[in-house]
Design an enzyme around this catalytic site. Structure first.
Site, short mmCIF file in Angstrom:
data_model
loop_
_atom_site.label_atom_id
_atom_site.label_comp_id
_atom_site.label_asym_id
_atom_site.label_seq_id
_atom_site.Cartn_x
_atom_site.Cartn_y
_atom_site.Cartn_z
N GLU A 169 0.82 -1.28 0.03
CA GLU A 169 -0.12 0.14 -0.24
C GLU A 169 1.08 1.27 -0.09
O GLU A 169 0.40 2.36 -0.59
CB GLU A 169 -0.93 -0.11 1.29
CG GLU A 169 -2.41 0.76 0.99
CD GLU A 169 -3.44 0.69 1.86
OE1 GLU A 169 -4.47 0.58 1.46
OE2 GLU A 169 -2.94 0.68 3.07
N HIS A 219 5.56 -27.08 0.83
CA HIS A 219 4.99 -28.42 0.10
C HIS A 219 3.92 -27.80 -0.83
O HIS A 219 3.13 -28.68 -1.55
CB HIS A 219 4.54 -29.36 1.04
CG HIS A 219 5.50 -29.89 1.96
ND1 HIS A 219 5.99 -31.25 1.53
CD2 HIS A 219 6.32 -29.38 2.88
CE1 HIS A 219 6.83 -31.43 2.65
NE2 HIS A 219 7.15 -30.41 3.48
N LYS A 238 -13.22 1.90 -4.68
CA LYS A 238 -14.32 2.64 -4.03
C LYS A 238 -15.20 3.18 -4.84
O LYS A 238 -16.44 3.09 -4.73
CB LYS A 238 -13.61 3.51 -2.85
CG LYS A 238 -12.96 2.71 -1.59
CD LYS A 238 -12.77 3.51 -0.46
CE LYS A 238 -12.15 2.93 0.43
NZ LYS A 238 -11.44 4.08 1.51
#
Ligand code: PA5
Length: 478
Positions: free
Chosen positions: A310, A331, A447
């Site tokens: 961010e 794994h 947004k």
């Protein structure tokens, strides 16, 4: 002033190990000492800029550097007040629900997980140190997750901490609306005694609501952004409610601040960390796998997954942070780390000492061939250390340079040091990249589209344009 024993401090120092960055593999080190010394000249300059409060650090007209000096500014009286308020509320409730997202959530959950029992909520109240259970909502809008969590609250006394700096974050606001209603229906007027609000001191919808309803409120300073706010009331209130020693937590921040304030590159872990990451990016490392051997501190890697991208992900720049829990991931995408595209830098968060240990029993038949461990008195934490040491060497040999952040043990002092180290490093990183690390304009784009699609008033024009664009694009769905 909270003081810690010198021996405790000495035994609880976060360390940064860059062995597998500066040593040669196939004749060449990934980053040489000379390169780091060159880089140091620039890093020290950026470091001084930050300390003087200069550079591209403003959100609007506010320099977002309050977190830098915060560890030295928090008073004992303030911490004591938080402890008193949370102790009082703890006695009245069975579950305490935090509502928040991003910086108003990740650091809190990471710290609670790092410093409490793996199955904290499943323990008896007594085993939890007479603390309520801990839940988080508002970090997503998944109705099944939401409902599943609410189902657990049936018949229980609920307390809330709604956390939002802006006070307008949709995910948090929806969760709060639902839980507030639930509490008001159940408790009537008493509901307001069970709600703590953490938000801006003056601005925003949550501040207005909190003042109107008379909630006990806490403040997120306006010069500290969400992802830098774990040491503000955002984190402190919630951590105190979980019984975590917030005085020790602050002491950890202070301890790292002393080290990160220093001007000398090679003894300042924040400068060294930032320099290594910056050079790694310049040399083509676009992904940072942040791997840990501890389920308890895996949340710290998730917190980094927010803090770094961010802050760094601007203007086409930035490393993708990928949190990993080893052995599990060894794994799975461990194959890619060892043998895939060589665009990975790896950072280990190595927990030195587990809180408990597990014996490996001797078996008379030894069909699994493990007696070599039990005979030598090797316990599970010995193996758990090797799930860092083994991959670190193998990945280094395979062309994945890596560094290790050594976290001696799980305590509030160490976690505090870790957060402050990372905050200082990411601030330097933004300055080195040439952008403001304290804003997140990219988060606004989703947004805008979401509000438009939801039909929020004021977004009508965007709503039409975005719906039409999506409909056209969707014609390619088969
Ligand atoms: O780091 C940030 O600023 C963000 O991640 C915010 O913390 C997040 O968007 C939540 O914002 P708010 O606290 O305003 O609800």
């Amino acid at each position: 002033m909270y003081t810690l024993d010198e021996t405790f401090i000495k035994n609880n120092q976060i360390g940064l190990d860059i062995t597998y960055i500066v040593n040669p593999v196939k004749g060449e080190p990934f980053i040489s000492h000379d390169e780091l010394n060159q880089m140091a000249l620039i890093v020290v300059e950026k470091h001084r800029q930050l300390q003087r409060g200069e550079g591209d650090c403003r959100d609007g007209d506010i320099p977002m550097l309050g977190w830098q000096s915060l560890p030295d500014e928090i008073t004992k009286a303030h911490l004591d007040e938080i402890v008193a308020v949370t102790n009082e509320l703890a006695g009245k409730i069975d579950v305490f629900v935090s509502l928040g997202i991003g910086g108003s959530y990740l650091g809190i959950e990471a710290t609670v997980k790092a410093l409490t029992h793996t199955y904290f909520n499943e323990l008896s109240r007594n085993q939890r140190g007479d603390r309520p259970q801990v839940y988080f909502l508002g970090q997503n809008t998944d109705p099944d997750f939401f409902h599943g969590t609410l189902d657990l609250f049936a018949g229980k006394r609920i307390g809330l901490n709604v956390i939002s700096k802006s006070g307008t974050t949709t995910e948090t606001a929806i969760a709060f609306r639902i839980l507030r209603r639930l509490l008001e229906e159940k408790e009537g007027d008493r509901a307001r005694e069970l709600i703590l609000a953490t938000t801006d001191s003056k601005r925003g919808a949550l501040r207005a609501l909190s003042d109107q309803k008379g909630y006990k409120s806490f403040v997120i300073p306006n010069n500290i952004g969400g992802r830098f706010s774990v040491l503000t009331d955002v984190g402190l209130v919630r951590l105190a409610m979980a019984g975590i020693d917030i005085h020790e937590f602050v002491a950890g921040f202070r301890q790292m601040k002393k080290r990160a304030d220093g001007d000398e590159f090679w003894s300042n872990p924040a400068m060294l960390h930032a320099a290594v990451r910056h050079l790694a990016y310049q040399k083509g490392k676009k992904i940072e796998v942040v791997a840990t051997n501890s389920t308890a501190i895996y949340g710290l890697a998730r917190w980094m997954e927010q803090l770094f991208p961010e802050s760094e992900g601007h203007n086409g720049y930035g490393m993708w942070v990928s949190p990993s829990l080893y052995s599990e991931k060894l794994h799975a995408n461990g194959q890619m780390v060892q043998d895939g595209e060589r665009n990975i830098l790896e950072t280990f968060l190595c927990l030195g000492e587990s809180t408990r240990n597990v014996e490996i029993p001797t078996d008379p038949d030894n069909l699994d061939g493990l007696n070599y461990l039990s005979d030598a008195g090797r316990k599970m934490n010995f193996i758990n250390r090797l799930v860092i040491d083994g991959p670190a060497y193998a990945h280094f040999q395979g062309g994945v340079p890596n560094m290790t952040i050594n976290i001696p043990r799980r305590n509030a002092f160490n976690i505090g040091q870790f957060y402050y180290l990372m905050e200082r490093s990411v601030a330097l990183s933004g300055y080195l990249a040439g952008h403001n690390p304290f804003v997140q304009p990219g988060v606004e784009a989703y947004k805008k589209a979401m509000f438009a699609l939801a039909g929020k008033s004021g977004c009508e024009a965007d709503s039409q344009a975005i719906s039409t664009a999506i409909n056209n694009l969707k014609q390619t769905v088969i």
